[in-house]
Write a protein that holds these residues in place. Structure first.
Motif, mmCIF file in Angstrom:
data_model
loop_
_atom_site.group_PDB
_atom_site.id
_atom_site.type_symbol
_atom_site.label_atom_id
_atom_site.label_comp_id
_atom_site.label_asym_id
_atom_site.label_seq_id
_atom_site.Cartn_x
_atom_site.Cartn_y
_atom_site.Cartn_z
ATOM 1 N N THR A 96 -12.728 3.627 -19.652
ATOM 2 C CA THR A 96 -12.899 4.794 -20.515
ATOM 3 C C THR A 96 -13.445 4.338 -21.856
ATOM 4 O OG1 THR A 96 -10.982 5.858 -19.469
ATOM 5 C CG2 THR A 96 -11.746 6.797 -21.553
ATOM 6 N N VAL A 97 -14.381 5.091 -22.396
ATOM 7 C CA VAL A 97 -14.930 4.791 -23.720
ATOM 8 C C VAL A 97 -14.744 6.022 -24.595
ATOM 9 C CG1 VAL A 97 -16.965 4.164 -25.067
ATOM 10 C CG2 VAL A 97 -16.615 3.151 -22.809
ATOM 11 N N VAL A 98 -14.006 5.841 -25.696
ATOM 12 C CA VAL A 98 -13.780 6.902 -26.677
ATOM 13 C C VAL A 98 -14.516 6.514 -27.953
ATOM 14 C CG1 VAL A 98 -12.060 8.157 -28.028
ATOM 15 C CG2 VAL A 98 -11.532 7.443 -25.684
ATOM 16 N N MET A 99 -15.299 7.445 -28.483
ATOM 17 C CA MET A 99 -16.110 7.148 -29.654
ATOM 18 C C MET A 99 -15.611 7.959 -30.841
ATOM 19 S SD MET A 99 -20.241 7.537 -30.061
ATOM 20 C CE MET A 99 -20.522 6.449 -28.673
ATOM 21 N N THR A 100 -15.416 7.310 -31.962
ATOM 22 C CA THR A 100 -15.085 7.987 -33.211
ATOM 23 C C THR A 100 -16.247 7.819 -34.181
ATOM 24 O OG1 THR A 100 -13.961 6.022 -34.068
ATOM 25 C CG2 THR A 100 -12.605 7.634 -32.902
ATOM 26 N N ARG A 101 -16.467 8.859 -35.008
ATOM 27 C CA ARG A 101 -17.605 8.849 -35.919
ATOM 28 C C ARG A 101 -17.239 9.538 -37.228
ATOM 29 N NH1 ARG A 101 -19.575 5.443 -33.340
ATOM 30 N NH2 ARG A 101 -21.615 5.324 -32.349
ATOM 31 N N PHE A 102 -17.920 9.144 -38.314
ATOM 32 C CA PHE A 102 -17.906 9.898 -39.561
ATOM 33 C C PHE A 102 -19.072 10.885 -39.535
ATOM 34 C CE2 PHE A 102 -15.943 5.856 -41.091
ATOM 35 C CZ PHE A 102 -14.747 6.388 -41.555
ATOM 36 N N PHE A 103 -18.873 12.045 -40.122
ATOM 37 C CA PHE A 103 -20.004 12.947 -40.328
ATOM 38 C C PHE A 103 -19.770 13.743 -41.612
ATOM 39 C CE2 PHE A 103 -17.025 15.644 -38.152
ATOM 40 C CZ PHE A 103 -17.270 16.941 -38.582
ATOM 41 N N GLU A 104 -20.842 14.239 -42.181
ATOM 42 C CA GLU A 104 -20.769 14.969 -43.435
ATOM 43 C C GLU A 104 -20.900 16.468 -43.166
ATOM 44 O OE1 GLU A 104 -23.470 16.507 -46.982
ATOM 45 O OE2 GLU A 104 -24.288 15.008 -45.604
ATOM 46 N N ALA A 105 -20.014 17.269 -43.764
ATOM 47 C CA ALA A 105 -20.094 18.724 -43.655
ATOM 48 C C ALA A 105 -19.341 19.348 -44.805
ATOM 49 C CB ALA A 105 -19.515 19.201 -42.325
ATOM 50 N N SER A 106 -19.910 20.380 -45.379
ATOM 51 C CA SER A 106 -19.279 21.120 -46.485
ATOM 52 C C SER A 106 -18.915 20.194 -47.632
ATOM 53 C CB SER A 106 -18.035 21.867 -45.991
ATOM 54 O OG SER A 106 -18.347 22.738 -44.929
ATOM 55 N N GLY A 107 -19.731 19.196 -47.874
ATOM 56 C CA GLY A 107 -19.504 18.293 -48.995
ATOM 57 C C GLY A 107 -18.355 17.334 -48.807
ATOM 58 N N VAL B 190 -6.335 17.425 -33.871
ATOM 59 C CA VAL B 190 -7.652 17.536 -33.242
ATOM 60 C C VAL B 190 -8.037 19.004 -33.183
ATOM 61 C CG1 VAL B 190 -9.017 17.079 -31.161
ATOM 62 C CG2 VAL B 190 -7.254 15.457 -31.880
ATOM 63 N N GLY B 191 -9.247 19.297 -33.634
ATOM 64 C CA GLY B 191 -9.696 20.685 -33.709
ATOM 65 C C GLY B 191 -10.433 21.136 -32.470
ATOM 66 N N GLU B 192 -11.059 22.309 -32.576
ATOM 67 C CA GLU B 192 -11.849 22.877 -31.493
ATOM 68 C C GLU B 192 -13.175 22.129 -31.364
ATOM 69 O OE1 GLU B 192 -10.879 25.281 -29.391
ATOM 70 O OE2 GLU B 192 -8.920 25.141 -30.397
ATOM 71 N N PRO B 193 -13.866 22.263 -30.227
ATOM 72 C CA PRO B 193 -15.188 21.629 -30.085
ATOM 73 C C PRO B 193 -16.138 22.090 -31.187
ATOM 74 C CG PRO B 193 -14.383 22.376 -27.959
ATOM 75 C CD PRO B 193 -13.420 22.906 -28.970
ATOM 76 N N LEU B 194 -16.923 21.146 -31.709
ATOM 77 C CA LEU B 194 -17.866 21.438 -32.791
ATOM 78 C C LEU B 194 -19.140 22.050 -32.202
ATOM 79 C CD1 LEU B 194 -17.308 18.180 -34.871
ATOM 80 C CD2 LEU B 194 -16.573 20.490 -35.490
ATOM 81 N N SER B 195 -18.993 23.260 -31.649
ATOM 82 C CA SER B 195 -20.113 23.903 -30.965
ATOM 83 C C SER B 195 -21.140 24.470 -31.925
ATOM 84 C CB SER B 195 -19.584 25.023 -30.057
ATOM 85 O OG SER B 195 -18.820 25.953 -30.807
ATOM 86 N N SER B 196 -20.797 24.591 -33.207
ATOM 87 C CA SER B 196 -21.724 25.162 -34.186
ATOM 88 C C SER B 196 -22.588 24.107 -34.866
ATOM 89 C CB SER B 196 -20.941 25.945 -35.251
ATOM 90 O OG SER B 196 -20.186 26.973 -34.671
ATOM 91 N N PHE B 197 -22.427 22.827 -34.456
ATOM 92 C CA PHE B 197 -23.167 21.751 -35.102
ATOM 93 C C PHE B 197 -24.021 20.999 -34.083
ATOM 94 C CE2 PHE B 197 -19.735 22.561 -38.007
ATOM 95 C CZ PHE B 197 -20.265 22.324 -39.270
ATOM 96 N N ARG B 198 -25.110 20.456 -34.581
ATOM 97 C CA ARG B 198 -25.958 19.572 -33.773
ATOM 98 C C ARG B 198 -26.204 18.283 -34.558
ATOM 99 N NH1 ARG B 198 -31.518 18.684 -33.461
ATOM 100 N NH2 ARG B 198 -31.927 20.396 -34.905
ATOM 101 N N GLY B 199 -26.042 17.149 -33.883
ATOM 102 C CA GLY B 199 -26.267 15.863 -34.534
ATOM 103 C C GLY B 199 -25.047 15.294 -35.215
ATOM 104 N N VAL B 200 -23.845 15.672 -34.752
ATOM 105 C CA VAL B 200 -22.614 15.158 -35.362
ATOM 106 C C VAL B 200 -22.538 13.636 -35.234
ATOM 107 C CG1 VAL B 200 -20.098 15.137 -35.198
ATOM 108 C CG2 VAL B 200 -21.331 17.297 -35.027
ATOM 109 N N LEU B 201 -22.910 13.114 -34.075
ATOM 110 C CA LEU B 201 -22.791 11.669 -33.859
ATOM 111 C C LEU B 201 -23.770 10.870 -34.711
ATOM 112 C CD1 LEU B 201 -22.230 11.464 -29.983
ATOM 113 C CD2 LEU B 201 -20.547 11.594 -31.824
ATOM 114 N N SER B 202 -24.791 11.507 -35.233
ATOM 115 C CA SER B 202 -25.723 10.795 -36.112
ATOM 116 C C SER B 202 -25.166 10.636 -37.510
ATOM 117 C CB SER B 202 -27.058 11.552 -36.185
ATOM 118 O OG SER B 202 -26.899 12.783 -36.890
ATOM 119 N N GLY B 203 -24.119 11.429 -37.838
ATOM 120 C CA GLY B 203 -23.499 11.342 -39.153
ATOM 121 C C GLY B 203 -23.940 12.423 -40.112
ATOM 122 N N VAL B 204 -25.125 13.000 -39.894
ATOM 123 C CA VAL B 204 -25.633 14.074 -40.760
ATOM 124 C C VAL B 204 -26.023 15.247 -39.869
ATOM 125 C CG1 VAL B 204 -27.238 14.670 -42.619
ATOM 126 C CG2 VAL B 204 -26.521 12.294 -42.306
#
Length: 494
Positions: free
Chosen positions: A418-429, A461-475
């Motif tokens: 199993t591979v679990v990935m964690t990432r930082f991303f920027e949203a709402s400042g 842990v929140g709901e799926p980030l269905s309103s965003f695209r490119g979360v894994l890129s960080g921006v």
């Protein structure tokens, strides 16, 4: 089958399948400081414990020095005979002889003195230190071979097990001498650019014995030589009941299709500070609360900081450490050899019955390896062993960078189930964290990306980030309407 004698080092006995066959002659070779004298004394100590008479014959060290070596390990040589076979101690002057070469006279006299002492003591175990001195006195390979053949025949007739010590370079040795003996064990001492010296051994030859080949790490510490046999996962099959391991956080378990599974390995991958250790700790604490045992190996973080950080997230590690359900061990990669680390992991599983093992992190484990190209091979064997014992293994790896393209120091994702990935991303400042599962061999999982936060209330842990695209890129780019799918800012840690 010939009965076996313990070498005094449990790990070496394991490598040899039970010890050395009796009434044979063996060669223990290695460079100075590799541990030959210590292992020779350990061999005699094991004999004394079994009620067997032992004799240590020294041609290069004084008996006073041998007593000093024994004291440094907390041993007493009482009950073990010591015989100093030097020209000064024997009191003869070979220069007075004019008919024969002095070397021939000295060698012959010493061999007679040795056999006389053997006849007096009548030992079961005999250590001769060292063959290098015999070689100097012999002055030719032919003369030395003849003397050792005659000595071997006389000693074996007396049912004695003989251990010859030989000073030789790590990659060298005397082929003629090796051909005379029943078995050869080679000790090596490695000097890394930084950190403590590393020692390893291998059995070059052992008649009558199906031994485990290859290199095996060992430590020379107070108490003697401790050998860590190379792990062979195929030798450790065990039956276990497969079950899901839950974290107690419903949304996190749902992301994993119900949770991790026993007998699998998981890689938690992400930049430093993105929450990998917190996720692993959550599973460990949940297991301890269910009455299961777990162990955490920390290569990067100090134990005090680990306890304080976990307590700040609502997870009291100390409580479970005190109950014996959790073991937390700091690992110094500059001091601990890979073989010793594997041995500690095995002990945690076989004796402590740990069902979860956390290695935090593989970056530190990599630094413990003398050569990087062996990391994946040794890690593959360790993971295979843990799978066969029904253990869930959580491997943490920090990637370089914080946003955008990131890479780890080595690719081990193919080893993990199993591979679990964690990432930082920027949203709402704000800098936020996201988690996703990109691979799971043992069953289905969500393909969603969820935000998660760490606070005094624990891991959320929140709901799926269905309103965003490119979360894994960080921006990411916001594409939704209305709700942004983000967790309330009040749940963020202060």
């Amino acid at each position: 089958m010939n009965a076996r004698l313990s070498t005094g080092a449990q790990g070496l006995d394991d490598i040899l399948g039970g010890g050395l066959p009796r009434k044979r002659m063996y060669l223990l070779q290695g460079e100075p400081g590799s541990g030959k004298t210590t292992l020779g004394l350990q061999f005699l100590q094991a004999g004394r414990a079994a009620g067997e008479r032992g004799l240590y014959v020294t041609l290069s060290e004084s008996t006073e020095e041998l007593h000093g070596v024994a004291r440094s390990h907390g041993w007493s040589l009482e009950g073990i005979d010591l015989f100093e076979l030097s020209a000064e101690e024997m009191g003869f002057d070979v220069d007075e002889n004019t008919l024969y070469l002095p070397a021939e006279v000295e060698l012959g006299e010493r061999m007679r003195a040795l056999l006389d002492e053997v006849a007096r003591v009548n030992p079961v175990r005999l250590v001769i230190d060292s063959c290098s001195e015999l070689r100097l006195m012999s002055q030719s390979a032919l003369r030395m071979r003849r003397q050792l053949l005659a000595l071997k025949e006389r000693l074996i007739q007396r049912n004695i097990t003989v251990l010859l010590l030989e000073t030789a370079a790590a990659s060298a040795g005397d082929p003629l001498l090796q051909s005379l003996v029943h078995g050869v064990v080679q000790l090596e001492q490695l000097s890394p650019l930084y950190g403590a010296a590393r020692r390893r051994l291998r059995v070059l030859k052992m008649r009558e014995v199906e031994f485990r080949g290859g290199y095996h790490d060992f430590m020379l510490r107070s108490g003697g030589v401790e050998v860590f046999p190379r792990l062979v996962a195929a030798e450790h099959h065990a039956s276990f009941e497969r079950a899901l391991v839950k974290s107690g956080v419903h949304e996190l378990d749902a992301l994993l299709g119900g949770g991790f599974e026993l007998g699998t390995s998981a890689l938690l991958l992400g930049p430093a500070g993105s929450g990998k250790s917190a996720v692993a700790t959550r599973y460990v604490v949940s297991a301890a609360e269910r009455g299961e045992n777990a162990v955490m190996f920390s290569f990067d973080e100090g134990l005090d900081m680990l306890h304080r950080r976990s307590l700040g997230l609502g997870m009291d590690l100390q409580k479970h450490v005190d109950s014996g359900r959790l073991r937390v061990q700091q690992v110094d990669p500059a001091e601990l050899s890979p073989g010793e680390f594997v041995s500690v992991v095995r002990e945690s599983v076989e004796r402590s019955k740990a069902s979860i093992v956390v290695i935090d992190s593989l970056n530190g484990y990599l630094h413990a390896m003398p050569e990087e190209r062996f990391l994946t091979v040794q890690l593959h064997e360790l993971l295979s062993f843990l799978r066969q014992r029904g253990v869930l293994t959580l491997l943490l790896m920090a990637q370089h960078g914080f946003v955008g393209r990131m890479e780890g120091p080595v690719d081990v994702s193919y080893l993990a189930d199993t591979v679990v990935m964690t990432r930082f991303f920027e949203a709402s400042g704000r800098v936020r964290k996201a988690i996703s599962v990109v691979k799971k061999r043992s069953g289905g999982h969500e393909d969603t990306i969820r935000e998660f936060t760490l606070s005094g209330a624990g891991l959320q842990v929140g709901e799926p980030l269905s309103s965003f695209r490119g979360v894994l890129s960080g921006v990411p780019e916001y594409e939704g309407r209305g709700s942004s799918d983000l967790l309330p800012t009040g749940s963020e840690p202060p």
